[in-house]
Design a protein around this motif. Structure first.
Motif, PDB file in Angstrom:
ATOM      1  N   LEU A 100      47.783  30.220  37.608  1.00 36.72           N
ATOM      2  CA  LEU A 100      48.368  28.888  37.686  1.00 36.72           C
ATOM      3  C   LEU A 100      49.810  28.870  37.193  1.00 36.72           C
ATOM      4  CD1 LEU A 100      45.364  26.739  36.421  1.00 36.72           C
ATOM      5  CD2 LEU A 100      46.418  26.569  38.667  1.00 36.72           C
ATOM      6  N   GLU A 101      50.153  29.794  36.312  1.00 32.76           N
ATOM      7  CA  GLU A 101      51.505  29.836  35.768  1.00 32.76           C
ATOM      8  C   GLU A 101      52.493  30.542  36.687  1.00 32.76           C
ATOM      9  OE1 GLU A 101      50.502  31.700  32.000  1.00 32.76           O
ATOM     10  OE2 GLU A 101      51.010  29.837  30.968  1.00 32.76           O
ATOM     11  N   MET A 102      51.990  31.150  37.760  1.00 38.28           N
ATOM     12  CA  MET A 102      52.875  31.899  38.660  1.00 38.28           C
ATOM     13  C   MET A 102      53.751  30.956  39.468  1.00 38.28           C
ATOM     14  SD  MET A 102      50.514  35.012  40.095  1.00 38.28           S
ATOM     15  CE  MET A 102      51.954  35.739  40.866  1.00 38.28           C
ATOM     16  N   ASP A 103      54.879  31.475  39.911  1.00 37.58           N
ATOM     17  CA  ASP A 103      55.792  30.709  40.743  1.00 37.58           C
ATOM     18  C   ASP A 103      55.160  30.432  42.105  1.00 37.58           C
ATOM     19  OD1 ASP A 103      58.067  30.699  42.926  1.00 37.58           O
ATOM     20  OD2 ASP A 103      59.006  30.115  41.031  1.00 37.58           O
ATOM     21  N   GLU A 104      55.245  29.203  42.560  1.00 38.20           N
ATOM     22  CA  GLU A 104      54.606  28.812  43.823  1.00 38.20           C
ATOM     23  C   GLU A 104      55.179  29.584  45.009  1.00 38.20           C
ATOM     24  OE1 GLU A 104      52.135  26.865  44.568  1.00 38.20           O
ATOM     25  OE2 GLU A 104      51.730  25.786  42.712  1.00 38.20           O
ATOM     26  N   HIS A 105      56.464  29.858  44.997  1.00 39.99           N
ATOM     27  CA  HIS A 105      57.058  30.569  46.124  1.00 39.99           C
ATOM     28  C   HIS A 105      56.572  32.014  46.195  1.00 39.99           C
ATOM     29  CE1 HIS A 105      59.823  27.159  46.407  1.00 39.99           C
ATOM     30  NE2 HIS A 105      60.076  27.581  47.623  1.00 39.99           N
ATOM     31  N   VAL A 106      56.314  32.606  45.052  1.00 43.76           N
ATOM     32  CA  VAL A 106      55.766  33.960  45.031  1.00 43.76           C
ATOM     33  C   VAL A 106      54.369  33.961  45.639  1.00 43.76           C
ATOM     34  CG1 VAL A 106      54.983  35.828  43.521  1.00 43.76           C
ATOM     35  CG2 VAL A 106      57.161  34.674  43.067  1.00 43.76           C
ATOM     36  N   ILE A 107      53.585  32.932  45.319  1.00 42.47           N
ATOM     37  CA  ILE A 107      52.233  32.820  45.872  1.00 42.47           C
ATOM     38  C   ILE A 107      52.295  32.650  47.379  1.00 42.47           C
ATOM     39  CG2 ILE A 107      50.172  31.362  45.940  1.00 42.47           C
ATOM     40  CD1 ILE A 107      50.669  30.780  42.945  1.00 42.47           C
ATOM     41  N   GLU A 108      53.141  31.729  47.852  1.00 35.44           N
ATOM     42  CA  GLU A 108      53.219  31.462  49.286  1.00 35.44           C
ATOM     43  C   GLU A 108      53.788  32.641  50.056  1.00 35.44           C
ATOM     44  OE1 GLU A 108      53.738  27.945  51.160  1.00 35.44           O
ATOM     45  OE2 GLU A 108      53.830  26.651  49.404  1.00 35.44           O
ATOM     46  N   ALA A 109      54.623  33.422  49.421  1.00 32.92           N
ATOM     47  CA  ALA A 109      55.201  34.579  50.097  1.00 32.92           C
ATOM     48  C   ALA A 109      54.238  35.757  50.148  1.00 32.92           C
ATOM     49  CB  ALA A 109      56.496  34.993  49.401  1.00 32.92           C
ATOM     50  N   GLY A 110      53.041  35.584  49.570  1.00 32.82           N
ATOM     51  CA  GLY A 110      52.048  36.647  49.601  1.00 32.82           C
ATOM     52  C   GLY A 110      52.408  37.820  48.715  1.00 32.82           C
ATOM     53  N   GLN A 111      53.110  37.548  47.624  1.00 32.33           N
ATOM     54  CA  GLN A 111      53.564  38.623  46.755  1.00 32.33           C
ATOM     55  C   GLN A 111      52.691  38.791  45.516  1.00 32.33           C
ATOM     56  OE1 GLN A 111      57.674  37.585  46.100  1.00 32.33           O
ATOM     57  NE2 GLN A 111      58.321  38.357  48.086  1.00 32.33           N
ATOM     58  N   VAL A 112      51.495  38.188  45.552  1.00 28.72           N
ATOM     59  CA  VAL A 112      50.538  38.364  44.466  1.00 28.72           C
ATOM     60  C   VAL A 112      49.751  39.645  44.724  1.00 28.72           C
ATOM     61  CG1 VAL A 112      48.576  37.350  43.260  1.00 28.72           C
ATOM     62  CG2 VAL A 112      50.362  35.865  44.201  1.00 28.72           C
ATOM     63  N   GLU A 113      49.592  40.466  43.701  1.00 25.40           N
ATOM     64  CA  GLU A 113      48.852  41.712  43.870  1.00 25.40           C
ATOM     65  C   GLU A 113      47.364  41.425  44.039  1.00 25.40           C
ATOM     66  OE1 GLU A 113      49.652  44.409  40.734  1.00 25.40           O
ATOM     67  OE2 GLU A 113      51.802  44.540  41.147  1.00 25.40           O
ATOM     68  N   GLU A 114      46.723  42.252  44.859  1.00 22.93           N
ATOM     69  CA  GLU A 114      45.294  42.048  45.118  1.00 22.93           C
ATOM     70  C   GLU A 114      44.463  42.282  43.864  1.00 22.93           C
ATOM     71  OE1 GLU A 114      41.790  43.674  48.131  1.00 22.93           O
ATOM     72  OE2 GLU A 114      43.742  44.638  48.078  1.00 22.93           O
ATOM     73  N   GLY A 115      44.800  43.251  43.094  1.00 27.29           N
ATOM     74  CA  GLY A 115      44.055  43.539  41.885  1.00 27.29           C
ATOM     75  C   GLY A 115      42.888  44.479  42.140  1.00 27.29           C
ATOM     76  N   LEU A 116      42.546  45.231  41.125  1.00 23.55           N
ATOM     77  CA  LEU A 116      41.431  46.168  41.240  1.00 23.55           C
ATOM     78  C   LEU A 116      40.099  45.422  41.239  1.00 23.55           C
ATOM     79  CD1 LEU A 116      42.703  48.893  38.718  1.00 23.55           C
ATOM     80  CD2 LEU A 116      42.853  48.934  41.217  1.00 23.55           C
ATOM     81  N   ASP A 117      39.140  45.956  41.950  1.00 22.76           N
ATOM     82  CA  ASP A 117      37.766  45.439  41.955  1.00 22.76           C
ATOM     83  C   ASP A 117      37.642  44.038  42.519  1.00 22.76           C
ATOM     84  OD1 ASP A 117      36.766  47.789  40.809  1.00 22.76           O
ATOM     85  OD2 ASP A 117      37.225  47.072  38.788  1.00 22.76           O
ATOM     86  N   SER A 118      38.631  43.599  43.302  1.00 23.03           N
ATOM     87  CA  SER A 118      38.482  42.304  43.968  1.00 23.03           C
ATOM     88  C   SER A 118      37.377  42.393  45.012  1.00 23.03           C
ATOM     89  CB  SER A 118      39.795  41.902  44.647  1.00 23.03           C
ATOM     90  OG  SER A 118      40.801  41.664  43.698  1.00 23.03           O
ATOM     91  N   ILE A 119      36.602  41.330  45.121  1.00 22.32           N
ATOM     92  CA  ILE A 119      35.553  41.297  46.136  1.00 22.32           C
ATOM     93  C   ILE A 119      36.211  41.341  47.510  1.00 22.32           C
ATOM     94  CG2 ILE A 119      33.710  39.899  47.158  1.00 22.32           C
ATOM     95  CD1 ILE A 119      33.075  38.878  44.365  1.00 22.32           C
ATOM     96  N   LYS A 120      35.716  42.167  48.372  1.00 17.73           N
ATOM     97  CA  LYS A 120      36.311  42.335  49.701  1.00 17.73           C
ATOM     98  C   LYS A 120      35.772  41.264  50.647  1.00 17.73           C
ATOM     99  CE  LYS A 120      38.709  45.860  48.396  1.00 17.73           C
ATOM    100  NZ  LYS A 120      38.428  45.787  46.946  1.00 17.73           N
ATOM    101  N   TRP A 121      36.230  40.040  50.414  1.00 16.77           N
ATOM    102  CA  TRP A 121      35.848  38.935  51.287  1.00 16.77           C
ATOM    103  C   TRP A 121      36.332  39.213  52.709  1.00 16.77           C
ATOM    104  CZ3 TRP A 121      32.447  35.708  49.323  1.00 16.77           C
ATOM    105  CH2 TRP A 121      32.408  35.520  47.947  1.00 16.77           C
ATOM    106  N   CYS A 122      35.570  38.748  53.673  1.00 15.55           N
ATOM    107  CA  CYS A 122      35.901  39.027  55.073  1.00 15.55           C
ATOM    108  C   CYS A 122      37.232  38.379  55.472  1.00 15.55           C
ATOM    109  CB  CYS A 122      34.780  38.529  55.977  1.00 15.55           C
ATOM    110  SG  CYS A 122      34.978  39.002  57.682  1.00 15.55           S
ATOM    111  N   LEU A 123      37.451  37.158  55.030  1.00 12.01           N
ATOM    112  CA  LEU A 123      38.713  36.459  55.257  1.00 12.01           C
ATOM    113  C   LEU A 123      39.365  36.267  53.899  1.00 12.01           C
ATOM    114  CD1 LEU A 123      37.545  33.793  57.865  1.00 12.01           C
ATOM    115  CD2 LEU A 123      38.519  36.044  58.290  1.00 12.01           C
TER     116      LEU A 123
END
Length: 849
Positions: free
Chosen positions: A737-760
């Protein structure tokens, strides 16, 4: 009551964190262009200045030519401009600092605007850039292009068919068009930051002042609308035009439906500064085939109960005395919206249209025949006739305004079926007015529109809208022609909040001469496909709407009762009571409306968004693409085929948790479910299918482009990772929630380890199908999880994001569904998970500012 009812999702935790200032996510390509402009400062600045002078000179010439004809230009000091800017670093609303009112955002960084001071301020800012001094010493580098060729107005403003006929416009002929006009007021005042106040009282005073400022801006906006209306009327008076209606979205734009001579239309397009869109009056496509089957449908039909849910059928009227549907008709509410024709009958030859739609709601599968038991109808049908005998809306009616009137007239109705769509794909930058009106009504009144995706014609002479035969003749086969832009979803199916329904084939078919194009569970050859606007998932779902068979030796297409739906026919023009030779998304759509009505009966106190969420939650892609859907699979099927049993009920191997709420920007609602020992750990030989659906609505605006620019604010859901504790997930959500909104919208958030591999996924780069589920307002995904991957809790967060609405206290309504289904085992997962959820008081997460 369902044997295995949906359960409320427990353990809600509400979180609030401090507001961070929005920044910009760097775009390396854009940054390179902007830096090059800085390095070539003198050349770039001189080019902008020269362009500005050229535009001023050309505008003076336009005014002079009109004055010689005795015609004055409204707002003659306001000069239309067309700029290309670096949208990754230049906030387009700041054009007001350059003396330019922002009219609309177009593709590829282009901006339509109007200079209100003869480009004086613009040239002063460019001079600062040239001298490398002052507040704007570098900003002009972000303005990449100033277009001087006035031909941009034709290429940018004209949408759809009008663009193809513009060069042959007859100045003496009368044209009926829709005009999109900007009347926005930009709010440049930031919402108060609580961190900057010493006391709660001071903060609340600042919030009150902000809200008073908002009220003042709304008043200014209303005054601007009055002025815009008078300006359009000025053109109509000069050219003997007629104003039919006005539709106001209430935020940044108004639409006019007018009839005017070609000379007047040309003048408006060439000179009216606040115009951002012009299109011809819509024409709608409906299916009217009439081939009968044996009339053997004399059975006892029981009327719906008095308190049964209602579905309003907005269509061509209904043959209300038809013996198969008359017991379900709410005759007292029947209305005609056709000028000069009070009849609510279905006059479409030969077998009707609205009658078929109503019948498909009442009989979503087959129609019982003689000898069958009594048939209990469960839905009441309301008849709102909008199409005349020629399948047109009255010329004096404006479809967005008409929908508002229908909603008001049927104010106690929650479900509306609209199986009427434009006869061509919608390919535009801004949400079309009819779709936007559906979105506005949905958000404001908690109702649900279920709409058709639209159909490709079997044959068409329009080069911009070819039919199926024309595709074959051009060498493009099924399903490849569905990849062409002209095969995309039609308006109003692009609506962001409606459930848009496509069609799939019902059965395989082949003989010596013909073969079904689609076959069982494949996309129908006529069904328009997505993606929708700005990459959102459309259609939302599909249903069985029929197929076509092609001659193996030619482009001949045929129909056969072996693969077409059984539909109630109007008998007014000689058809039998039932037929099987009609097809289309018009008739797949009401099958979904039937599910919605059953949901309302089962959950009368739930929101319309919950019905939407449960329909999508119940949907499943066909077996051939469920496990690994491609980009095209999502374009063709959306989330798949809904299932009424999954929508209404569960069973021993499946359980669904549901919850509705509201959440604002920079806040999150967090839910978690206890995972009992029976479902987790090593050495267990089963898997669990987990499905999550979030549905929400928001206020909208029309003059910007992009999913999150259309919405006032937007929501997304995120889940815990494999083997992640609730405490860890809660902390990670707060960090997000503290991240910059433009970074989120630009898809620059790291996926992270052990994320569930959701289909979409929430980032299109994280899945092979390249779909970003966050571009949609109904967001579903699914994953198969093995027992050793479960932690003690499974957690879901509904996260609010900042949009164009600066009031951070405004909340968005949402509905959330989470389902668990045991695979490879007969385990009673329903009881296991239900008993594990212990009711406790809701925790309140307090974050210090």
């Amino acid at each position: 009551m369902a044997e295995f009812p949906h359960l409320k999702l427990p353990f809600k935790v509400e979180g609030v964190i401090k507001i961070n200032r929005r920044g910009f996510a760097p775009d390396e390509r854009a940054l390179a262009i902007t830096n090059a402009n800085k390095q070539n400062r003198q050349q770039h600045g001189a080019s902008l200045g020269t362009s500005a002078n050229t535009v001023v000179q050309k505008w003076e010439e336009v005014k002079s030519a009109k004055e010689k004809q005795g015609i004055k230009t409204p707002n003659e000091k306001d000069i239309p401009v067309f700029l290309k800017v670096d949208t990754s670093s230049f906030p387009i609303e700041s054009l007001s600092n350059w003396g330019i009112e922002l009219i609309s955002e177009e593709q590829d960084g282009y901006i339509i605007g109007a200079s209100q001071d003869g480009l004086k301020t613009f040239k002063e800012n460019v001079e600062q850039f040239l001298k490398e001094e002052g507040r704007y010493k570098n900003t002009a580098a972000k303005i990449w292009e100033f277009v001087t060729d006035e031909g941009w107005r034709v290429s940018q403003l004209l949408k759809g068919e009008i663009g193809t006929i513009w060069s042959t416009t007859d100045e003496a002929a009368t044209y009926t068009v829709e005009l999109g006009v900007s009347c926005s007021i930009t709010n440049t005042k930031a919402f108060p930051d609580i961190n900057k106040f010493d006391s709660e009282a001071a903060y609340q005073q600042a919030v009150t002042e902000f809200k008073n400022h908002e009220t003042k801006l709304l008043e200014e906006r209303d005054q601007k609308q009055i002025i815009r209306e008078s300006e359009i009327q000025y053109y109509l008076n000069i050219y003997s035009g007629e104003l039919h209606d006005i539709w106001d979205i209430g935020t940044d734009a108004i639409y006019f439906k007018i009839s005017i001579k070609g000379s007047g239309l040309k003048d408006i397009v060439q000179t009216y500064q606040y115009l951002f869109e012009v299109k011809l009056d819509s024409t709608y496509s409906i299916e009217t085939e009439a081939i009968n089957i044996d009339d053997n449908y004399q059975l006892t039909i029981l009327a719906p109960h008095e308190n049964s849910p209602k579905v309003c059928v907005i269509d061509s009227g209904i043959q209300e005395n038809h013996r198969l549907i008359s017991p379900a008709i709410d005759t007292a509410s029947s209305r005609s919206y056709v000028d000069g024709d009070a009849s609510t009958a279905d006059l479409v030859k030969q077998s009707g249209h609205g009658t078929k739609v109503a019948g498909a709601i009442l009989y979503p599968g087959s129609i019982p025949k003689v000898g069958d038991a009594e048939y209990q109808l469960v839905t009441r049908i309301q008849n709102a006739r909008i199409l005349d005998k020629d399948n047109r809306i009255s010329i004096t009616k404006f479809a967005p305004v008409l929908l508002e009137q229908i909603r008001e007239d049927y104010s106690d109705t929650k479900i509306f079926n609209l199986s009427v769509a434009d006869d061509a794909a919608y390919i535009g930058t801004h949400m079309p007015s009819l779709a936007a009106s559906i979105d506005k009504l949905t958000h404001e009144h908690d109702i649900l529109f279920i709409v058709a995706a639209g159909n490709l014609s079997e044959s068409s002479s329009a080069t911009s809208n070819p039919g199926i035969k024309e595709h074959f003749q051009a060498g493009t086969s099924y399903p490849d022609y569905l990849n062409i832009d002209s095969s995309k979803i039609a308006s109003p199916g692009v609506s962001y909040f409606a459930i848009t329904v496509g069609s799939i084939g019902m059965a395989d078919f082949e003989n010596d001469d013909y073969k079904a194009l689609a076959g069982k569970d494949k996309v129908s050859p006529f069904s328009r496909v997505g993606l929708g606007m700005w990459g959102n998932i459309k259609p939302d779902v599909v249903e069985f709407g029929g197929d076509l068979a092609k001659n193996k030796a030619s482009v001949e297409l045929i129909k056969s009762e072996e693969f077409l739906p059984e539909l109630v026919h109007s008998t007014m023009h000689g058809s039998n009571a039932v037929g099987k030779f009609s097809y289309g998304t018009s008739f797949s759509t009401p099958k979904v409306s039937y599910i919605a009505s059953r949901l309302q009966a089962e959950h009368p106190n739930e929101t319309a968004q919950m019905y939407r969420a449960l329909i999508v939650q119940s949907a499943r892609l066909p077996d051939h693409c469920f496990n690994n859907p491609t980009h095209d699979d999502i374009r063709h099927y959306g989330y798949g085929l809904p299932n009424i049993d999954r929508a209404l009920n569960n069973y021993e191997r499946r359980i669904t948790f549901i919850q509705s709420g509201k959440v604002g920007p920079k806040k999150a609602d967090i839910y978690h479910l206890k995972i009992p020992d029976e479902l987790k750990g090593e050495g267990r030989n089963f898997r669990v299918l987990v499905e999550v659906t979030l549905s929400f609505t928001a206020k909208t605006r029309l003059t910007r482009k992009g999913s999150h620019s259309y919405l006032s604010n937007w929501l997304e859901w995120q889940s815990s990772k494999y083997n992640e504790s609730f405490k860890s997930f809660r902390s990670r959500t707060i960090d997000y929630l503290e991240m910059d909104e433009h970074v989120i919208e630009a898809g620059q958030v790291e996926e992270g380890l052990d994320s569930i591999k959701w289909c979409l996924r929430e980032n299109s780069a994280w899945a092979n199908n390249r779909i970003n589920r966050n571009n949609s307002t109904v967001q579903k995904s699914w994953a198969i999880i093995e027992p050793h991957q479960f932690a003690d809790e499974f957690s879901i967060a509904v996260i609010g994001h900042v949009g164009w609405d600066k009031n951070l206290e405004n909340q968005l309504p949402y509905s959330l569904c989470v389902s668990f289904e045991a695979l490879d085992t007969e385990m009673n997962i329903y009881n296991i998970l239900a008993e594990a959820q212990v009711e406790v008081e809701q925790d309140q997460l307090e974050i210090e500012f």
